[in-house]
Design an enzyme around this catalytic site. Sequence first.
Site, short mmCIF file in Angstrom:
data_model
loop_
_atom_site.label_atom_id
_atom_site.label_comp_id
_atom_site.label_asym_id
_atom_site.label_seq_id
_atom_site.Cartn_x
_atom_site.Cartn_y
_atom_site.Cartn_z
N SER A 129 0.84 -1.19 0.00
CA SER A 129 0.00 0.00 0.00
C SER A 129 0.88 1.24 0.00
CB SER A 129 -0.90 0.02 1.24
OG SER A 129 -1.62 1.25 1.31
N TYR A 142 -1.89 -0.10 10.19
CA TYR A 142 -1.95 -0.53 8.79
C TYR A 142 -0.69 -0.08 8.04
CZ TYR A 142 -3.76 -1.22 4.05
OH TYR A 142 -3.93 -1.62 2.75
#
Length: 267
Positions: A129, A142
């Site tokens: 990501s 995250y």
Amino acid sequence: MSKVVLITGGSSGIGKSVGEFLTEKGYTVYGTSRNPNKYTSSIFKIIALDVTKTETIATAINTVIEAEGRIDVLINNAGVGITGPIEEIPEAEIKANFETNFFGPINVIKAVLPQMRKQHAGLIINITSIAGYMGLPYRGIYSASKGALEIITEAFRMEIKDFNIEMTNVAPGDFATNIASGRFHAPIQENSPYQKPYGNTLKLMDAHVDEGKDPLLMAKAVFKVINTKKPKGHYKVGEFMQKFSIVLKRILPDKMYEKMLLNHYKL
């Protein structure tokens, strides 16, 4: 001969889009899900695999090898989101996120490497990501789990180079998928000192996903990487400003970059 591709988390979102695109391009695709029986209408095979359970990883990989005799491409796509003030996220949820986003992919890689070494060929693509390149407010866990996978790929690449096995990261920005509905949200607590800023940031994050790009863009990017002879270590896919934010982090002073993020999230 058609290349054999294994995609973890292939039943929805980016994984499904990649699987469908590669199937249409003539690849033999196996996707995975913890509940494969729910996806009987998939145009590619969906088999059982839970990246947090090593026995299911071994079974899934053996299933593909027994059927096809090889695995040419592994796409580590399975992942989960998590949001909340780090202070208020339960330790068990932090560990669960790393089990799926970091330890899971490592265990799948470990399980597939012997077969790729036997073939003296293979490609492993880790879906990370753009959030993994920076510590984002209320997405810190995250960011950390995806950032860890980015970094460990750099080490893996050097360790497996003698086996003619390639490994790379493809980092998406915001895409229109169901990740928001499946992630862990630390509850917005009325008596929390983070109540207002976290609540506002959560709304902004969900809006970004809803307005995200078509996952087909990721499918095309992955297809391009598969057909690159010597893939580089990192690829980014998404809005220009999301990709450019990584460049800005490299060149701006820390405090200036932090201020830019604070302004973006209206904190």
